[in-house]
Design a protein around this motif. Sequence first.
Motif, PDB file in Angstrom:
ATOM      1  N   GLN A  30      -2.674  14.823  19.467  1.00  0.00           N
ATOM      2  CA  GLN A  30      -3.529  15.813  18.796  1.00  0.00           C
ATOM      3  C   GLN A  30      -2.720  16.605  17.759  1.00  0.00           C
ATOM      4  OE1 GLN A  30      -5.674  18.483  21.422  1.00  0.00           O
ATOM      5  NE2 GLN A  30      -5.695  20.038  19.822  1.00  0.00           N
ATOM      6  N   ILE A  31      -1.502  16.988  18.128  1.00  0.00           N
ATOM      7  CA  ILE A  31      -0.663  17.714  17.172  1.00  0.00           C
ATOM      8  C   ILE A  31      -0.423  16.860  15.922  1.00  0.00           C
ATOM      9  CG2 ILE A  31       1.614  18.698  16.774  1.00  0.00           C
ATOM     10  CD1 ILE A  31       1.790  19.397  19.661  1.00  0.00           C
ATOM     11  N   TRP A  32      -0.061  15.618  16.172  1.00  0.00           N
ATOM     12  CA  TRP A  32       0.252  14.755  15.022  1.00  0.00           C
ATOM     13  C   TRP A  32      -0.958  14.523  14.142  1.00  0.00           C
ATOM     14  CZ3 TRP A  32       4.726  13.208  12.949  1.00  0.00           C
ATOM     15  CH2 TRP A  32       5.880  13.374  13.705  1.00  0.00           C
ATOM     16  N   SER A  33      -2.117  14.374  14.760  1.00  0.00           N
ATOM     17  CA  SER A  33      -3.277  14.106  13.906  1.00  0.00           C
ATOM     18  C   SER A  33      -3.665  15.356  13.120  1.00  0.00           C
ATOM     19  CB  SER A  33      -4.453  13.542  14.710  1.00  0.00           C
ATOM     20  OG  SER A  33      -4.772  14.419  15.745  1.00  0.00           O
ATOM     21  N   ALA A  34      -3.478  16.535  13.739  1.00  0.00           N
ATOM     22  CA  ALA A  34      -3.728  17.770  12.978  1.00  0.00           C
ATOM     23  C   ALA A  34      -2.751  17.865  11.809  1.00  0.00           C
ATOM     24  CB  ALA A  34      -3.586  18.988  13.882  1.00  0.00           C
ATOM     25  N   LEU A  35      -1.513  17.447  12.089  1.00  0.00           N
ATOM     26  CA  LEU A  35      -0.483  17.504  11.065  1.00  0.00           C
ATOM     27  C   LEU A  35      -0.808  16.556   9.904  1.00  0.00           C
ATOM     28  CD1 LEU A  35       2.040  19.133  10.910  1.00  0.00           C
ATOM     29  CD2 LEU A  35       3.325  17.232  11.882  1.00  0.00           C
ATOM     30  N   VAL A  36      -1.265  15.351  10.280  1.00  0.00           N
ATOM     31  CA  VAL A  36      -1.621  14.391   9.242  1.00  0.00           C
ATOM     32  C   VAL A  36      -2.802  14.920   8.432  1.00  0.00           C
ATOM     33  CG1 VAL A  36      -2.570  12.095   8.825  1.00  0.00           C
ATOM     34  CG2 VAL A  36      -0.688  12.395  10.445  1.00  0.00           C
ATOM     35  N   ARG A  70       0.649  10.608  26.498  1.00  0.00           N
ATOM     36  CA  ARG A  70       1.321  11.789  25.969  1.00  0.00           C
ATOM     37  C   ARG A  70       2.754  11.424  25.565  1.00  0.00           C
ATOM     38  NH1 ARG A  70      -0.414  16.789  29.825  1.00  0.00           N
ATOM     39  NH2 ARG A  70      -2.663  16.612  29.460  1.00  0.00           N
ATOM     40  N   PRO A  71       2.862  10.656  24.511  1.00  0.00           N
ATOM     41  CA  PRO A  71       4.193  10.195  24.117  1.00  0.00           C
ATOM     42  C   PRO A  71       5.004  11.343  23.521  1.00  0.00           C
ATOM     43  CG  PRO A  71       2.592   9.582  22.470  1.00  0.00           C
ATOM     44  CD  PRO A  71       1.830  10.261  23.558  1.00  0.00           C
ATOM     45  N   ILE A  72       6.335  11.160  23.545  1.00  0.00           N
ATOM     46  CA  ILE A  72       7.175  12.139  22.854  1.00  0.00           C
ATOM     47  C   ILE A  72       6.989  11.969  21.348  1.00  0.00           C
ATOM     48  CG2 ILE A  72       9.542  12.866  22.448  1.00  0.00           C
ATOM     49  CD1 ILE A  72      10.132  12.298  25.311  1.00  0.00           C
ATOM     50  N   LEU A  73       6.956  10.711  20.952  1.00  0.00           N
ATOM     51  CA  LEU A  73       6.625  10.416  19.547  1.00  0.00           C
ATOM     52  C   LEU A  73       5.565   9.326  19.530  1.00  0.00           C
ATOM     53  CD1 LEU A  73       7.117  10.630  16.503  1.00  0.00           C
ATOM     54  CD2 LEU A  73       8.939   8.967  16.738  1.00  0.00           C
ATOM     55  N   PRO A  74       4.331   9.674  19.126  1.00  0.00           N
ATOM     56  CA  PRO A  74       3.278   8.661  19.110  1.00  0.00           C
ATOM     57  C   PRO A  74       3.510   7.646  17.990  1.00  0.00           C
ATOM     58  CG  PRO A  74       2.461  10.729  18.244  1.00  0.00           C
ATOM     59  CD  PRO A  74       3.856  10.987  18.707  1.00  0.00           C
ATOM     60  N   ALA A  75       3.012   6.439  18.197  1.00  0.00           N
ATOM     61  CA  ALA A  75       3.100   5.425  17.148  1.00  0.00           C
ATOM     62  C   ALA A  75       2.025   5.716  16.108  1.00  0.00           C
ATOM     63  CB  ALA A  75       2.898   4.048  17.742  1.00  0.00           C
ATOM     64  N   PRO A  76       2.272   5.329  14.844  1.00  0.00           N
ATOM     65  CA  PRO A  76       1.294   5.631  13.790  1.00  0.00           C
ATOM     66  C   PRO A  76      -0.118   5.173  14.127  1.00  0.00           C
ATOM     67  CG  PRO A  76       3.317   4.836  12.826  1.00  0.00           C
ATOM     68  CD  PRO A  76       3.507   4.749  14.301  1.00  0.00           C
ATOM     69  N   GLN A  77      -0.241   3.995  14.755  1.00  0.00           N
ATOM     70  CA  GLN A  77      -1.618   3.523  14.948  1.00  0.00           C
ATOM     71  C   GLN A  77      -2.346   4.396  15.976  1.00  0.00           C
ATOM     72  OE1 GLN A  77       0.642   1.643  16.624  1.00  0.00           O
ATOM     73  NE2 GLN A  77      -0.261   1.347  18.633  1.00  0.00           N
ATOM     74  N   GLN A  78      -1.615   5.019  16.893  1.00  0.00           N
ATOM     75  CA  GLN A  78      -2.269   5.938  17.834  1.00  0.00           C
ATOM     76  C   GLN A  78      -2.852   7.129  17.096  1.00  0.00           C
ATOM     77  OE1 GLN A  78       1.301   6.232  20.493  1.00  0.00           O
ATOM     78  NE2 GLN A  78      -0.283   6.241  22.076  1.00  0.00           N
ATOM     79  N   ILE A  79      -2.092   7.607  16.109  1.00  0.00           N
ATOM     80  CA  ILE A  79      -2.582   8.749  15.338  1.00  0.00           C
ATOM     81  C   ILE A  79      -3.812   8.345  14.543  1.00  0.00           C
ATOM     82  CG2 ILE A  79      -1.982  10.372  13.511  1.00  0.00           C
ATOM     83  CD1 ILE A  79       0.955   9.962  14.395  1.00  0.00           C
ATOM     84  N   ILE A  80      -3.776   7.118  14.012  1.00  0.00           N
ATOM     85  CA  ILE A  80      -4.926   6.661  13.229  1.00  0.00           C
ATOM     86  C   ILE A  80      -6.161   6.551  14.124  1.00  0.00           C
ATOM     87  CG2 ILE A  80      -5.852   4.697  11.933  1.00  0.00           C
ATOM     88  CD1 ILE A  80      -2.984   4.321  10.862  1.00  0.00           C
ATOM     89  N   VAL A  81      -5.966   6.038  15.326  1.00  0.00           N
ATOM     90  CA  VAL A  81      -7.091   5.937  16.257  1.00  0.00           C
ATOM     91  C   VAL A  81      -7.659   7.323  16.546  1.00  0.00           C
ATOM     92  CG1 VAL A  81      -7.707   5.386  18.641  1.00  0.00           C
ATOM     93  CG2 VAL A  81      -6.344   3.780  17.301  1.00  0.00           C
ATOM     94  N   GLU A  82      -6.745   8.263  16.829  1.00  0.00           N
ATOM     95  CA  GLU A  82      -7.179   9.632  17.114  1.00  0.00           C
ATOM     96  C   GLU A  82      -7.913  10.232  15.916  1.00  0.00           C
ATOM     97  OE1 GLU A  82      -6.955  11.577  19.744  1.00  0.00           O
ATOM     98  OE2 GLU A  82      -7.157  13.623  18.965  1.00  0.00           O
TER      99      GLU A  82
END
Lengths: 264, 375, 305
Positions: free
Chosen positions: C270-276, C72-84
């Motif tokens: 999850q928020i970031w991936s929804a945003l992407v 639960r990072p404050i700011l996830p790294a891009p590759q985490q979002i890609i994995v998600e």
Amino acid sequence: MSDVDLKPVIEIEKLNLVFQTADTPVHALSDIDLTVNAGDFVSFIGPSGCGKTTLMRVIADLEKPTGGHISVNGMTPEEARQKRAYGYVFQAPALYPWRTVEKNIMLPLEIMGLSREEQKARAARNLAMVNLEGFEKKFPWQLSGGMQQRVSIARALSVEPDLLLMDEPFGALDEITRDHLNEQLLKLWDTTKKTVIFVTHSIPEAVFLSSKIVVMSPRPGKVIDIIESNLPRDRTLDIRETPEFLEISHRVREGLRSGHSYDD
Amino acid sequence: MKKSADLVLILFVLLSGISVFLPVGVDADMSVQWWDKPTAFALLVISVAAALYQLISRETTTYAALLLTIGCIAGAFAPLILTRTVDASGYGAIGLWLFLVALGLLVWRSLALLSRAANGNHLLAFAVPALFGIWLLYLWQVVTIGFGIPSVLLPSPEQIGAAIENNTSTLFADFYQTVVKSVLSGFAFGCGAGFLVAILVDRVPFMQRGLLPLGSLVSAIPIVGIAPIMVMWFGFDWQSKAAVIVVMTFFPMLINTLAGLQATSHIEKDLMRSYAASYWQTLLFLRLPNAMPFIFNALKINSTLAMIGAIVAEFFGTPIVGMGFRISTEVGRMNVDIVWATIAVAAVVGSLFYGILALMERRITFWHASYRRAK
Amino acid sequence: MTKPAEISKAGIWRRLYDGKSFPVFVVVLSLLILWYAGAVYMNSDRLIDQYERSKVEWSWQQLTEDAWSMERPILPAPQQIIVELHKTVIDKKITSKRSLVYHSYVTISSTLVGFALGALLGVLLAVGIVHLETLDRSLMPWIIASQTVPILAIAPMIIVVLGHIGLTGLVPKAIISMYLCFFPITIGMVKGLRSPDVLQLDLMKTYSASAAQVFWKLRMPASIPFLFASLKVAIAISLVGAIVAELPTGAVEGLGARLLAGSYYGQTIQIWSALVAASVLGMLLVWAVTITEKLVLGRTGREAV
Ligand SMILES: Nc1ncnc2c1ncn2[C@@H]1O[C@H](COP(=O)(O)OP(=O)(O)O)[C@@H](O)[C@H]1O
Ligand SMILES: [Mg+2]
């Protein structure tokens, strides 16, 4: 013409300018040789595309030549521009719509950092010169085309340059207005003894105004003929009916024809 | 024009005439007729008289328009009085509703006359949309009261006005939290940053080429979605709302300012060059004034974005004050009138914000082709 | 003022520098680097705290690695979002409640319905405004004023009122999208319908064309480029409307609902991936309008405004 100050203001030797465009290079100016003396009224005449504007822009350091030599007041054009040696009148008035007529004329003076009073005084003086007293507080878009162009001339004059560069300043105007402005311009030239370079593609206009006519032809842009006119400095429009006038016009027309400038 | 105009008025007179013979409501199981309510009936007669006078005189002067407007206003009071005293829901009040429809025609006609007279008259030019707005509010009032719509569903303007009056301190606290703290600071910072970055980017053509294509992509992104992230980063108070607004307003300002700085023509730039003007002089004297219409465009877009951003961000967490917070909690408590009161405040504030910007735009870019009038 | 010598001698670097893709590439690359650096910076506080509490020796390398792989990072790294995204887009069945494709579908349907309604309303209003001076004067200011009301403020009310007459689910959300997106269309269409100049209108007059003929033969064709320019703005806004509308409806489906759920449970990835996903959707929608524009305008041989 006074033989006393035949001081050259502009000296051009073997000047070349090639525009690099996407497909083929355009040879806009080819081996131009020209000398303009102080107090001359020089017209560049030729069909459109022959490089009149480009030559004028090189003198004004708005365009860099690709070869040859040019000096303005004995300096490079760039130095001359930095010293604000000339006033330039463009084909369109190019007035700023958010400034009043007076403020438009004061624009170059503000840039030069003159005092407020001096700016105002010069604006008033030059507005009077182009017969536009009382229009100080109007906005450009409230004036007719001819009036706008007169404002732009007043703006160029307000720099008080010895050299005035005018690129088809009356091209967009009707003939009646044009005649009128021509006469005024001539009077101004006669009284202030400025050096004027004037671009036109009207033969009567060139002959009427000039002490020296430079005939140019296109592809590549070059000088075909330089005609010295011996018409008196203080001429009026009536002069256009005299034989001398018609003779010079004829020579200009011949020059243009020999440049094959009308074959397309 | 005149022919069809008459038709509208004739239709009004006809419909009003028919409505006179129909019941206007039910009172204690008794059908009520127009003549049972002499005041309302007199008002109806005044409006019909005004219409008849206009039909005969066929004038298009301001005077005639005002006369017809007075007729409208008089007529409008009739249903207002009736809905207060009788039960006007359903077929029992068919005469009343028919007259309301007819009144719509009369209003339309008088607005048409007024807007024709409004050319060059600032007061009338303002009066036309104002009257139209009042007419909409009036319809809202008459319909909600007349049909007895429950106030938990849709309160009448009157009830909303009462809610505003009774909750001024709460509403002001919400306004202060949301608008003064979040919106204004976020708006100022976002727009300011967008503007400065645009000036910087404009100086570096490489950045410009790199950023401009991305700009159009960014405009397709629903940026408001960063609200939950900002709330996590900056906490529940106004800072997180301001941060959302900064990001939302930054890009429109950047893109518009860049476009505005490009809007200068070659000839104008050459002119400055012929004066040997410095970069900053050219910027100040020529390019910024030219960019002003674009910058104001961004400011206006951003003013509405900022309000949206603040209220959405409040949805993801606030201290217990703020317009977004108020709306979501009072909806839950079925206090719909307070919700509408908050909406009204938001609408007034938003319109004022926009209006001030539009006025400033008019003052500053008066020279632009869209405003100027020759002579 | 191009200098010919420079062009001919220009090396590959110069060409790249002057081109379009390279600068974009550089900007995107710097953004990514900033992002990774930001992830380390923002997540480091918590990590260092952890290290110190459990008294582990830590190195910078360890810190960076951990910062880019927190749960639960404050700011996830891009590759985490890609994995998600990979997990929720490709691995999950699209009918699953945890598939982002499913949630995107929910959001996009109300976006499109709202967009269609908004386009219809926007065009109708514009036609009315251009033809009736009364409408122009009385309605126009209110159309502008309507947009200064923050949409989320009236969204719950729209839902309450529509819910009362039995409309739930897609319709209220679509109406909210419509409320947002009709505005640019009205403004753009009014501009477009008024774009024919006096000369062109006078020409129609010399043919003594009726108002309908002037409309169909002159105003309408002239307004098409303006229409598409505003449709591009409108469809992006329509998406915003659909997402925002999911918040107060307490929806459990849709990208807005994912944002809300993510924020409740602190699931930043999850928020970031929804945003992407929302961003990609937005770009696709605008792109679809652009393609349609090219097809339509290409046929009439005109340029976009
Ligand atoms: N910036 C430029 N780039 C490329 N070609 C140019 C440019 N400016 C002018 N030219 C070309 O140079 C030639 C001369 O142009 P110009 O001096 O404007 O002619 P004139 O003023 O005599 O009509 C024309 O063929 C024109 O197309
Ligand atoms: Mg030219």
